[in-house]
Scaffold this motif. Structure first.
Motif, PDB file in Angstrom:
ATOM      1  N   TYR A  74     -38.454  15.443   7.942  1.00  0.00           N
ATOM      2  CA  TYR A  74     -37.046  15.289   7.556  1.00  0.00           C
ATOM      3  C   TYR A  74     -36.476  16.554   6.923  1.00  0.00           C
ATOM      4  O   TYR A  74     -35.310  16.580   6.551  1.00  0.00           O
ATOM      5  CB  TYR A  74     -36.894  14.091   6.591  1.00  0.00           C
ATOM      6  N   LYS A  96     -31.688  12.790  17.724  1.00  0.00           N
ATOM      7  CA  LYS A  96     -31.539  11.640  16.809  1.00  0.00           C
ATOM      8  C   LYS A  96     -32.824  10.825  16.704  1.00  0.00           C
ATOM      9  O   LYS A  96     -32.794   9.633  16.362  1.00  0.00           O
ATOM     10  CB  LYS A  96     -30.407  10.746  17.304  1.00  0.00           C
ATOM     11  N   ASP A 155     -33.412   8.948  13.555  1.00  0.00           N
ATOM     12  CA  ASP A 155     -32.377   8.002  13.099  1.00  0.00           C
ATOM     13  C   ASP A 155     -32.882   6.563  13.179  1.00  0.00           C
ATOM     14  O   ASP A 155     -33.925   6.287  13.761  1.00  0.00           O
ATOM     15  CB  ASP A 155     -31.129   8.109  13.996  1.00  0.00           C
ATOM     16  N   MET A 156     -32.051   5.666  12.638  1.00  0.00           N
ATOM     17  CA  MET A 156     -32.385   4.244  12.730  1.00  0.00           C
ATOM     18  C   MET A 156     -32.147   3.738  14.140  1.00  0.00           C
ATOM     19  O   MET A 156     -31.255   4.202  14.844  1.00  0.00           O
ATOM     20  CB  MET A 156     -31.431   3.421  11.844  1.00  0.00           C
ATOM     21  N   GLU A 158     -30.605   1.136  16.785  1.00  0.00           N
ATOM     22  CA  GLU A 158     -29.343   0.370  16.757  1.00  0.00           C
ATOM     23  C   GLU A 158     -29.576  -1.050  16.219  1.00  0.00           C
ATOM     24  O   GLU A 158     -28.779  -1.589  15.473  1.00  0.00           O
ATOM     25  CB  GLU A 158     -28.745   0.271  18.167  1.00  0.00           C
ATOM     26  N   LYS A 210     -29.609  -1.071  12.565  1.00  0.00           N
ATOM     27  CA  LYS A 210     -28.266  -0.880  12.017  1.00  0.00           C
ATOM     28  C   LYS A 210     -27.493  -2.187  12.064  1.00  0.00           C
ATOM     29  O   LYS A 210     -26.860  -2.597  11.095  1.00  0.00           O
ATOM     30  CB  LYS A 210     -27.509   0.183  12.823  1.00  0.00           C
ATOM     31  N   GLN A 251     -37.580   6.795  18.807  1.00  0.00           N
ATOM     32  CA  GLN A 251     -37.144   6.241  17.513  1.00  0.00           C
ATOM     33  C   GLN A 251     -38.070   5.099  17.095  1.00  0.00           C
ATOM     34  O   GLN A 251     -38.490   5.001  15.935  1.00  0.00           O
ATOM     35  CB  GLN A 251     -35.706   5.709  17.631  1.00  0.00           C
ATOM     36  N   CYS A 287     -40.391   4.986  13.690  1.00  0.00           N
ATOM     37  CA  CYS A 287     -40.116   3.897  12.745  1.00  0.00           C
ATOM     38  C   CYS A 287     -41.377   3.064  12.500  1.00  0.00           C
ATOM     39  O   CYS A 287     -41.779   2.810  11.363  1.00  0.00           O
ATOM     40  CB  CYS A 287     -38.997   3.036  13.343  1.00  0.00           C
ATOM     41  N   PRO A 345     -34.395   9.619   4.240  1.00  0.00           N
ATOM     42  CA  PRO A 345     -33.224   8.735   4.155  1.00  0.00           C
ATOM     43  C   PRO A 345     -33.548   7.383   3.516  1.00  0.00           C
ATOM     44  O   PRO A 345     -34.717   6.977   3.451  1.00  0.00           O
ATOM     45  CB  PRO A 345     -32.813   8.543   5.621  1.00  0.00           C
ATOM     46  N   GLN A 360     -20.092   4.003   9.733  1.00  0.00           N
ATOM     47  CA  GLN A 360     -21.181   4.816   9.186  1.00  0.00           C
ATOM     48  C   GLN A 360     -21.148   4.741   7.649  1.00  0.00           C
ATOM     49  O   GLN A 360     -22.186   4.589   7.007  1.00  0.00           O
ATOM     50  CB  GLN A 360     -21.015   6.264   9.665  1.00  0.00           C
ATOM     51  N   GLU A 398     -24.042   3.310   5.239  1.00  0.00           N
ATOM     52  CA  GLU A 398     -24.641   4.076   4.128  1.00  0.00           C
ATOM     53  C   GLU A 398     -24.531   3.304   2.830  1.00  0.00           C
ATOM     54  O   GLU A 398     -25.481   3.228   2.040  1.00  0.00           O
ATOM     55  CB  GLU A 398     -23.923   5.430   3.984  1.00  0.00           C
TER      56      GLU A 398
END
Length: 1199
Positions: free
Chosen positions: A782, A796, A799-800, A802, A805, A832, A836, A879, A948, A952
């Motif tokens: 990171y 990405k 990233d998380m 989808e 999210k 991803q 994860c 994150p 977004q 957050e």
């Protein structure tokens, strides 16, 4: 004040109101007109005559409504300063308006009736009964004038009850005066309401068939409806004796009205409120009259008529009410029967059950679900569950459930009669789906209760249904599955039936094994069913999944016939490698993955729950797994590990340390070979090498098919999954004697806790260094320079997903996609998913290591330092969505399972820096959020869209909860906390808020808590985090922290010398919390209690707290002096805790935040009147009780 003045002003007001209400007006004109009207209401001395003039019948409805609003404003805000004569003048005129100033009942607008009744209620709230003793008489006189006036009187009585009893919108003493006077007059009020209801209903019935009389009939009907609505506002709280007076005359009338189409909904509403009453059982006994012939007949015939007229919204609403009435009746029966009330099972109980069953079999899914809780109560009831009538209904109920479990009725479809009803009840298919899932779970519970009463019937039904499904042809229906041609989708008729049958058989069979004696179990029938299921072949993943569940449900029969075990195992193993098309290169869909995962978890479950049964077949199982593992591409890593976990679970039954250790060594040899190879060591310890090895620096042309580094990733995943599986599953025998005999027992810790050695310890610790290296590397990915190295395709990758999210934002998944879409649509999603899962699994290993390897893990050389330099490395760049699982699956279990002997060496050195860091991180995050909500700049919206920001913000909330939960778990023992904790949800804050919260008196610090609080840096970090978090905008976290953590922590440091500034800061933090969260009852109660505790405990030592109090807006300094002097004078007798707390709450009320809707509301002040119930000393009478006009005890409004 001249008439010209009044009419001149009125003309201007009429113009202004017309401008306001005219859609064609410009914004500027409208605002000016609005300002003129508002200023008039606030400042004009001649409001009353103007209001009365505008309210005249000759004006338009809009103008009249405004005129009445002016009068309402005068009563609410100016009453206290009005001269007596003006009050009398206003009151007489308003009564005159009711008498003759409105159009007839059928013509008058409802908003005019509403505002007129509000004005009268506002006057009653200020003057009745002391200054207006004849109010009820006046209303009674008005009602004799005709229907128009009677309806208005009903509105007044209802509004009064709502304001005084339901919403309690007036000061305590006034409320008490009015409620007690209402109660004293309740007989008259009820008699008035019942008479009005009866007379108007009788007239309505006489005239409704005569067309010439229709307007009169309609007027009587309107009054009837108003009377029922008003009754509904009283039935809820008046003494039950009023409801059951005169041989339950009211209930009888209500039952008879159920068959009157215009009045039936109001009648059902009243009946429902009456039957749902709680209170002394003795008082509720008369309600059993509703099981009588007349009442039952009325209810049933009304239901049949309403249902017979097809789906009309009005009738459907009525049916829902009737269903609720029957449910409430059942609850009353369950409460009264078997108590000391001498209640017998009613003669009509059979009729009741039949009619209740009719609702359970109604096409509306909502009605079906409404009956479940009552069925559960009946089946559970001590007396009724033995009643032959109820036992006779059990098979019928189960038969109905077979239909009700079938998931049909989606509002967008038309494949069942339920769909039409669902369109009334649900906004979307997702909405219906969520409802149906909880309805089905509820049904499962009730079916299990029913099967307790009659286990065999349920089992026979399940058997019949299972046999039928096994032979029925497959009907895929119109929606074709994307998994393959001719396969079911989740909406296919065949799957929907299989799914329902599977749920039914699972619920029924599990209950049969719990309820029946071993000898009575129908083993032959069960084994026959099992054979049929094992011989059934299908290539449809959705149906195969159901088949596997049936295999698991029938598996307990194998304990009677172990020779069937190999067949079961081969069925499950065949499904582990299930493919729709063999050797297909296309990505697997979720449905196929689910089958394979399902087969793996069935094997694990079997090995976990019946290890003794599987043990003799261990070699066969082992060889089978070896064969599957030999092909690297046949199984996913998760599937391989699931099978290895199953083997480990069986190996625990060896109960022999050396044998288990040798087996685990053999099992993990391939992993150890891979994991400890020089290449892997290089990859795991260098972020650049790692990125390149897993292929995250590639640019890929075809991101759906091409994935050159997939195999490398799967090797890393395989190792991590295997380590996790072994750490989670390998154990010593539970019985100490067996553990001693098998060589697992090592002796006792100083605290007396037994020590065991785990056969996996040696293998796992060998791989431990590389695991920490991987975690450190993963954290370092990171860093900005590493993120920059990711290839275009994988920018990405960290990233998380989808899905994650959407789960955090609470967005529903589209239903069909769940099964038909590939698990990962693109190679980016796969990457991803890899990162994860890898991250989570590494921390799962660390979290399980303590409970699994115990002292062997806690005593690893320099463990705290190693963890700090790996797991807690580079936290700044990690994150929130990665930090959260780390705290939950690693830090929390590690801390909870760690014995006290290792607190000093392991836990404190680790938690000190962690809490310090977390406090700093959360403070910064919340600062950003608060600034954002203050600025709300439009410029920033482009690069950071709202969704977004919401994501957050929600993540910061969830992380905050995780951190506060960790602090609570570390520091506070759970004694007595349980009953206060609200449901641990991450979702809706307000639903989870308990309203009256008093922190448990015995929330004590744990040993670990005391150990942490001795270390100054940890102590400071935890205390500051806890108290700062009170003003962060997360109600759930605030309430939990306030009730569970804040006081025990502070209490621990009280004996030391706290600096005055620190004490002021703690107290101010709580007050700041009140400013932010005061609008939520639960938080407010908890924070007020905490502020009170701090002030009481610390005010004697710290005068600074008084200075803080003096800064609270609008504080009454005299009242503060009084509170302080009582607190500081130990000789004074202590006032009751509640009174002291109430006094304190009044003092700090200036800093208790209000909801936005109340922040700018103009205050209404209602003065207390002379007490009705206490004798007042004569000397006081003149000064205290006389208002500015010296009216004293005089009656204000003479009749």
């Amino acid at each position: 004040m001249s008439a010209e003045q009044v009419s001149g002003l009125c003309e201007q007001l009429v113009k202004a109101v017309t401008v306001i209400m005219d859609p064609a007006s410009t914004q500027r004109y409208r605002l000016e007109a609005l300002k003129f009207c508002e200023e008039f209401k606030e400042k004009c001395p001649i409001c009353v005559p103007c209001g009365l003039k505008l309210a005249e019948k000759t004006q338009t409805a809009i103008v009249r409504h405004f005129g009445l609003q002016i009068l309402e404003h005068v009563v609410k805000y100016r009453w206290n300063n009005m001269p007596r004569l003006e009050k009398v003048y206003l009151k007489n005129n308003v009564m005159g308006l009711i008498s003759s100033g409105t159009q007839s009942i059928l013509e008058e607008e409802s908003h005019i009736k509403d505002v007129l009744s509000r004005i009268v209620v506002e006057m009653i709230k200020r003057e009745w009964p002391q200054h207006w003793p004849d109010m009820l008489k006046e209303l009674d006189t008005l009602s004799k004038q005709g229907e128009t006036q009677t309806e208005l009187v009903m509105f007044i009585l209802l509004r009064l009850a709502e304001d005084v009893v339901t919403f309690q919108t007036l000061p305590t003493q006034r409320r008490r005066d009015i409620q007690q006077t209402l109660t004293q007059n309740m007989e008259k009020i009820f008699s008035f309401l019942l008479t009005a209801l009866q007379q108007n209903v009788n007239k309505y019935r006489l005239m409704k068939t005569d067309l010439a009389q229709e307007p009169k009939a309609q007027a009587n009907c309107r009054v009837g409806i108003a009377a029922l609505n008003t009754l509904a506002g009283y039935i809820d709280w008046v003494a039950l004796s009023h409801i059951t007076a005169d041989n339950c005359k009211l209930l009888e009338m209500l039952c008879l009205l159920l068959n009157e189409p215009e009045l039936q909904v109001g009648a059902a509403e009243c009946l429902l409120i009456a039957v749902s009453r709680k209170g002394k059982l003795e008082d509720r006994r008369p309600l059993m009259v509703l099981f009588g012939d007349v009442a039952m007949h009325c209810i049933l015939s009304a239901a049949q008529t309403a249902d017979g007229e097809g789906l009309v919204e009005k009738h459907y609403v009525f049916l829902k009410r009737l269903c609720q009435v029957l449910c409430a009746l059942g609850s009353q029966l369950c409460a009264l029967l078997g108590s000391d009330c001498n209640v017998e099972t009613p003669a009509n109980f059979g009729k009741y059950l039949e009619s209740f069953l009719a609702f359970t079999t109604h096409p509306s899914q909502f009605l079906r679900s409404s009956t479940q809780i009552t069925w559960g109560a009946l089946f559970r009831h001590e007396v009724l569950s033995r009643d032959p009538l109820l036992l006779a209904v059990v098979p019928k109920y189960l038969r109905a459930s077979m239909t009700n479990l079938v998931k049909v009725g989606f509002p967008s479809k038309a494949d069942s009669p339920s769909c039409e009803y669902s369109r009334f009840d649900f906004d979307s298919d997702e909405d219906f789906n969520a409802f149906f899932n909880s309805f089905r779970a509820q049904q499962g519970e009730v079916m299990r209760m029913a099967c307790r009463l009659d286990p065999l019937t349920g089992f026979q039904m399940a058997g019949e249904w299972l046999k039928y499904q096994l032979t029925a042809p497959v009907d895929t229906g119109p929606t074709n599955s994307k998994t393959g041609e001719g396969l079911c989708s989740i909406f296919s008729p065949s799957f929907v039936q299989w799914d329902a049958m599977t749920f039914f058989s699972e619920s029924v069979i599990s209950q049969m094994f719990r309820t029946m004696d071993k000898d009575e179990i129908p083993v032959n029938d069960g084994i026959n069913l099992l054979q049929l299921v094992l011989n059934f072949e299908t290539k449809d993943p959705l149906i195969l999944s159901c088949v596997l569940t049936n295999v698991s449900a029938l598996f307990p029969f194998v304990t009677y016939r172990p020779e069937y075990l190999p067949q079961v195992l081969s069925k499950l193993f065949a499904s582990v490698t299930f493919e729709v098309v063999e050797e297909s290169k296309a990505p697997r869909t979720r449905a196929v993955k689910n089958v394979r995962r399902h087969a793996c978890s069935s094997i694990i479950k079997m090995c976990r729950d019946y290890p003794q049964l599987v043990l003799p077949n261990f070699e066969m199982l082992y060889n089978h797994v070896k064969q599957l593992l030999s092909n690297e591409l046949l199984l996913t890593q998760m599937e391989k590990c699931a099978l290895m976990e199953a083997l480990v679970l069986i190996s625990n039954q060896f109960k022999d340390y050396e044998r288990q250790k040798a087996f685990l060594e053999e099992l993990m040899a391939p992993v150890a070979g891979l994991w400890l190879s020089p290449e892997m060591q290089r990859v795991l310890s260098d972020p650049e090498a790692f990125i390149s090895y897993v292929g995250a620096d590639n640019k890929i042309a075809d991101p759906v098919v091409e994935d050159p580094s997939g195999l490398n990733r799967s090797r890393i995943s395989f190792c991590v999954y295997t380590i996790l599986g072994v750490v989670k599953r390998a154990r010593w025998p539970a019985a100490t004697e067996e553990a001693k005999a098998g060589g697992f027992f090592l002796g006792y810790l100083p605290s007396g806790t037994p020590m065991y050695r785990n056969p996996c310890t040696e293998q796992v610790l060998k791989l431990f260094d590389n695991l920490l290296a991987l975690i450190r590397t993963h954290n370092n990915l990171y860093m900005p320079e590493m993120v920059a190295r990711l290839g275009d395709t994988f920018a990405k990758a960290l990233d998380m997903l989808e899905v994650e999210k959407n789960a955090i934002l609470g967005l529903p998944q589209p239903l069909l996609e769940l099964y038909d879409s590939p698990v990962y649509k693109t190679v980016l999603e796969r990457m991803q998913g890899f990162f994860c899962t890898l991250y989570d699994n590494c921390f799962h290993i660390l979290g399980n290591a303590g409970p699994s390897m115990q002292q062997d893990f806690y005593t690893v050389e320099g463990l705290a330092t190693q963890l700090l330099s790996s797991a807690f490395n580079n936290l700044n760049n990690i994150p929130d969505y990665r930090l959260r699982p780390m705290l939950r699956v690693f830090v929390k279990p590690l801390v909870l399972s760690c014995p006290a002997e290792y607190y000093e060496t392991l836990v404190c050195p680790m938690l000190g820096p962690l809490f310090t860091y977390l406090h700093m991180r959360l403070s910064q995050k919340w600062q950003v959020i608060n600034q954002r909500s203050m600025l709300c700049e439009d410029d920033a919206a482009d690069d950071n869209p709202e969704s977004q920001e919401m994501l957050e913000e929600q993540l910061v909330r969830l992380l905050t909860r995780e951190v506060m939960d960790l602090a609570t778990v570390c520091c506070v023992s759970k004694k007595g906390v349980e009953q206060n904790t609200t449901a641990a949800v991450d979702g809706d804050d307000d639903e989870a808020m308990a309203t009256e919260v008093t922190p448990p008196a015995n929330a004590e610090l744990t040993e670990l808590g005391k150990c942490l609080m001795k270390q100054e840096d940890v102590c400071t970090a935890v205390l500051i985090t806890a108290y700062t978090s009170l003003s962060w905008k997360d109600t759930l976290s605030c309430q939990r922290t306030t009730t569970q953590l804040c006081w025990p922590l502070l209490k621990q440091v009280l004996p030391g010398n706290l600096l005055p500034d620190a004490v002021s800061w703690f107290f101010t933090s709580v007050l700041k919390g009140l400013q932010v969260h005061g609008q939520h009852d639960g938080c407010m109660a908890a924070l007020v209690h905490l502020a009170f505790q701090i002030y009481e405990a610390l005010r004697p030592r710290y005068g600074e707290l008084k200075a803080v109090m003096e800064q609270i807006p609008d504080i009454q300094l005299e009242s503060l002096e009084q509170f302080d002097s009582k607190l500081l004078n130990p000789t004074l007798q202590k006032v009751a805790d509640k009174r002291r707390k109430d006094h304190f709450k009044r003092l700090i009320s200036g800093c208790i935040g209000k909801p936005i809707g109340e922040q700018f509301r103009k205050e209404v002040h209602i003065r207390n009147l002379p007490s009705l119930f206490k004798k007042v000393k004569p000397s006081l009478e003149t000064d205290v009780l006389e208002n500015e006009d010296g009216e004293g005890f005089n009656v204000l409004f003479e009749p």
